[in-house]
Design a protein around this motif. Structure first.
Motif, short mmCIF file in Angstrom:
data_model
loop_
_atom_site.label_atom_id
_atom_site.label_comp_id
_atom_site.label_asym_id
_atom_site.label_seq_id
_atom_site.Cartn_x
_atom_site.Cartn_y
_atom_site.Cartn_z
N SER A 222 15.05 5.77 0.69
CA SER A 222 14.55 4.67 1.53
C SER A 222 14.60 3.30 0.86
O SER A 222 14.25 2.30 1.51
N TYR A 223 15.05 3.22 -0.38
CA TYR A 223 15.05 1.94 -1.09
C TYR A 223 16.43 1.55 -1.59
O TYR A 223 17.20 2.38 -2.07
N ASP A 224 16.72 0.26 -1.48
CA ASP A 224 17.97 -0.29 -2.02
C ASP A 224 17.85 -0.53 -3.52
O ASP A 224 18.82 -0.38 -4.25
N ILE A 225 16.65 -0.95 -3.94
CA ILE A 225 16.41 -1.33 -5.34
C ILE A 225 15.03 -0.86 -5.78
O ILE A 225 14.06 -0.97 -5.03
N VAL A 226 14.95 -0.33 -6.99
CA VAL A 226 13.66 -0.04 -7.63
C VAL A 226 13.60 -0.87 -8.90
O VAL A 226 14.57 -0.92 -9.66
N VAL B 77 9.98 10.61 -13.97
CA VAL B 77 9.97 9.29 -13.33
C VAL B 77 11.36 8.97 -12.76
O VAL B 77 11.51 8.59 -11.60
N LEU B 78 12.39 9.14 -13.60
CA LEU B 78 13.75 8.83 -13.16
C LEU B 78 14.20 9.75 -12.04
O LEU B 78 14.94 9.34 -11.14
N GLN B 79 13.76 11.01 -12.07
CA GLN B 79 14.09 11.95 -11.01
C GLN B 79 13.50 11.49 -9.68
O GLN B 79 14.17 11.53 -8.63
N GLU B 80 12.26 11.05 -9.72
CA GLU B 80 11.59 10.57 -8.51
C GLU B 80 12.26 9.29 -7.99
O GLU B 80 12.42 9.11 -6.78
N VAL B 81 12.63 8.41 -8.91
CA VAL B 81 13.31 7.17 -8.51
C VAL B 81 14.65 7.49 -7.86
O VAL B 81 15.02 6.89 -6.84
N TYR B 82 15.39 8.42 -8.45
CA TYR B 82 16.70 8.81 -7.91
C TYR B 82 16.54 9.29 -6.46
O TYR B 82 17.33 8.93 -5.58
N GLY B 83 15.50 10.07 -6.23
CA GLY B 83 15.27 10.57 -4.89
C GLY B 83 14.90 9.48 -3.90
O GLY B 83 15.27 9.52 -2.72
N ALA B 84 14.18 8.46 -4.37
CA ALA B 84 13.73 7.37 -3.49
C ALA B 84 14.85 6.39 -3.15
O ALA B 84 14.79 5.71 -2.12
N LEU B 85 15.87 6.30 -4.01
CA LEU B 85 16.95 5.35 -3.79
C LEU B 85 17.96 5.84 -2.76
O LEU B 85 18.27 7.02 -2.66
N LYS B 86 18.49 4.88 -1.99
CA LYS B 86 19.61 5.17 -1.11
C LYS B 86 20.86 5.32 -1.99
O LYS B 86 20.89 4.84 -3.13
N TYR B 87 21.90 5.94 -1.46
CA TYR B 87 23.16 5.96 -2.21
C TYR B 87 23.71 4.53 -2.27
O TYR B 87 23.72 3.82 -1.28
N GLY B 88 24.12 4.13 -3.45
CA GLY B 88 24.52 2.75 -3.70
C GLY B 88 23.37 1.92 -4.23
O GLY B 88 23.55 0.75 -4.59
N GLY B 89 22.18 2.53 -4.31
CA GLY B 89 20.99 1.83 -4.79
C GLY B 89 20.92 1.71 -6.30
O GLY B 89 21.68 2.35 -7.03
N GLU B 90 19.95 0.91 -6.75
CA GLU B 90 19.87 0.59 -8.19
C GLU B 90 18.44 0.62 -8.71
O GLU B 90 17.51 0.17 -8.04
N LEU B 91 18.30 1.14 -9.93
CA LEU B 91 17.07 0.98 -10.70
C LEU B 91 17.34 -0.10 -11.73
O LEU B 91 18.21 0.04 -12.58
N TYR B 92 16.61 -1.21 -11.63
CA TYR B 92 16.76 -2.35 -12.54
C TYR B 92 15.45 -2.47 -13.29
O TYR B 92 14.43 -2.83 -12.71
N GLU C 205 19.94 -9.39 -8.81
CA GLU C 205 20.58 -10.33 -7.89
C GLU C 205 20.76 -9.72 -6.50
O GLU C 205 20.67 -8.52 -6.32
N ARG C 206 21.05 -10.58 -5.54
CA ARG C 206 21.30 -10.20 -4.14
C ARG C 206 20.18 -9.35 -3.57
O ARG C 206 20.30 -8.15 -3.34
N LEU C 207 19.06 -9.99 -3.33
CA LEU C 207 17.87 -9.30 -2.82
C LEU C 207 17.66 -9.45 -1.31
O LEU C 207 16.84 -8.74 -0.74
N GLU C 208 18.37 -10.37 -0.69
CA GLU C 208 18.16 -10.63 0.73
C GLU C 208 18.22 -9.36 1.57
O GLU C 208 19.16 -8.57 1.46
N ASN C 209 17.18 -9.17 2.40
CA ASN C 209 17.09 -8.06 3.36
C ASN C 209 16.96 -6.68 2.72
O ASN C 209 17.06 -5.66 3.42
N CYS C 210 16.73 -6.62 1.42
CA CYS C 210 16.65 -5.34 0.74
C CYS C 210 15.26 -4.70 0.84
O CYS C 210 14.25 -5.39 1.01
N GLN C 211 15.25 -3.38 0.72
CA GLN C 211 14.01 -2.60 0.60
C GLN C 211 13.81 -2.37 -0.89
O GLN C 211 14.64 -1.74 -1.55
N VAL C 212 12.70 -2.90 -1.45
CA VAL C 212 12.47 -2.86 -2.90
C VAL C 212 11.18 -2.12 -3.22
O VAL C 212 10.17 -2.29 -2.53
N LEU C 213 11.21 -1.30 -4.27
CA LEU C 213 10.03 -0.59 -4.76
C LEU C 213 9.74 -1.06 -6.18
O LEU C 213 10.61 -1.04 -7.04
#
Length: 381
Positions: free
Chosen positions: A148-152, A167-182, A67-75
């Motif tokens: 650099s990403y709000d959501i992966v 994989v999870l380590q790389e995702v953690y690095g790519a996410l901004k603080y407050g970001g989410e892997l869904y 949810e809440r995808l508006e204006n987000c950076q998504v990978l």
């Protein structure tokens, strides 16, 4: 450097999804697909705009749309031919951006071919989608920038990679603080035996590479994520007698989890939250996970962990937070939260979901695959 066996798995996966499969009709299994009637209307509308050549090459096992995808950076991990990327690009809007990564060259080429078509279809002056070829366990090497990403998002792909922690380590690095892997994926009821891991058909069916479900929380917290939040789950059954004999007592479930990368702040406290409403597609009710549903205007008591996630993520603006004092708890006696049975086991949730579904309809959806499917068709990393 990848172990010889890991390299062989990568080669097999690339060949199958780059050469063997031309369209989803070529799948040799019952592909797991979310029933169209159960997909929210606003998502169905976006899917109608995706070119048929892209959707025909889609091997995903459902929809992974937080949810809440508006204006987000998504990978998008394992974006395949780009169906989900083009769907998500409409939801993030002109000011948002979607990046798709896939290791199969043929798939990435299809996705890129229709970039101009979709931007014109969506009415965007400039592209808000980028496709890159690379492995999801090597995001930095592929050019994905740190924080650099709000959501992966990931749709039944991580199970196909031998090294899940990487994989999870790389995702953690790519996410901004407050970001989410869904993400949706397949999990096992126990440590998967070697005879299952080494079985090529079972690996291709999403089962051989399945992670023991309890290991997800261990790996996630080791890396720095918050505890996994279970969203949906469904039991997977295998109809093939030969494969059943190989699987033995090991059971499998498809499940959707959310993992958050929270900033290092002061620990949050238990509190009451009130959902303000208004999130696109979830204006009156937000089903956050299997344990918490927030209705517009209603106060819900949440634990410290949930309070921290809501406050420090993109959802912070959608809630009002009120501390729950000791006096209030004493006056009420034992709180509802203290008596709440928090579900973290996807097998438990899947079994409960099956009981509910059996009372209402023969087909179900959720998690990575539909109810009682034998396997997953999927996009590839």
């Amino acid at each position: 450097m990848a172990a010889p066996r890991d390299a062989e798995i990568h080669k097999d996966v690339q060949n199958y999804y780059g050469n063997v499969l031309k369209t989803s009709a070529n799948l040799q299994t019952n592909a797991c697909v979310t029933a169209a009637t159960l997909v929210p209307k606003y998502i169905r509308e976006t899917l109608k705009n995706v070119h048929e050549d892209v959707t025909s090459r889609y091997y995903g096992c459902g929809l992974v749309v937080p949810e809440r995808l508006e204006n987000c950076q998504v990978l998008d991990l394992g974006c395949g031919s780009g169906r989900d990327c083009y769907m998500l690009s409409q939801l993030v809007g002109k000011k948002g951006h979607v990046t798709g990564i896939d290791m199969t060259k043929a798939q990435v080429e299809v996705a890129k071919t229709y970039l101009e078509y979709h931007m014109e279809k969506f009415g965007f002056q400039a592209p808000n989608v980028t496709f890159i070829q690379g492995c999801i366990e090597k995001l930095t090497e592929a050019g994905v920038q740190k924080e650099s990403y709000d959501i992966v998002v990931s749709n039944c792909v991580i199970n196909l990679v031998p090294d899940k922690q990487q994989v999870l380590q790389e995702v953690y690095g790519a996410l901004k603080y407050g970001g989410e892997l869904y993400f949706s994926d397949v999990y096992a009821s126990l440590e998967v035996p070697e005879d299952i891991k080494s079985h090529k058909v079972l690996w291709g069916e999403c089962l051989g590479g399945a992670l023991y479900w309890k290991d997800l929380a261990i790996i996630a917290q080791k890396i720095g994520f918050s505890l996994p939040r279970l969203v949906t789950a469904n039991i997977i059954t295998v109809q093939n007698k030969e494969l059943e004999s190989v699987i033995g007592d090991c059971r499998f479930v498809s499940a959707t989890f959310r993992l958050f990368k929270l900033p290092k702040t002061e620990p949050a406290k238990r509190c009451q939250v009130v959902y303000k409403g208004g999130i696109t597609g979830h204006e009156k009710e937000l089903i956050f996970d299997a344990n918490f549903t927030f209705k517009e205007g209603e106060a819900v008591e949440v634990d410290e962990e949930t309070a921290a996630v809501l406050k420090n993520s993109r959802f912070g603006q959608d809630f009002l937070f009120t501390p729950v004092g000791a006096t209030l708890l004493a006056m009420r006696g034992r709180s509802e939260l203290e008596t709440k049975d928090i579900i973290r086991d996807p097998f438990k949730l899947a079994e409960e979901s099956d009981k509910v579904k059996s009372k209402h309809a023969p087909d179900g959806t959720g998690g990575c695959c539909g109810k009682k499917q034998s396997c997953c068709g999927k996009k590839q990393s």
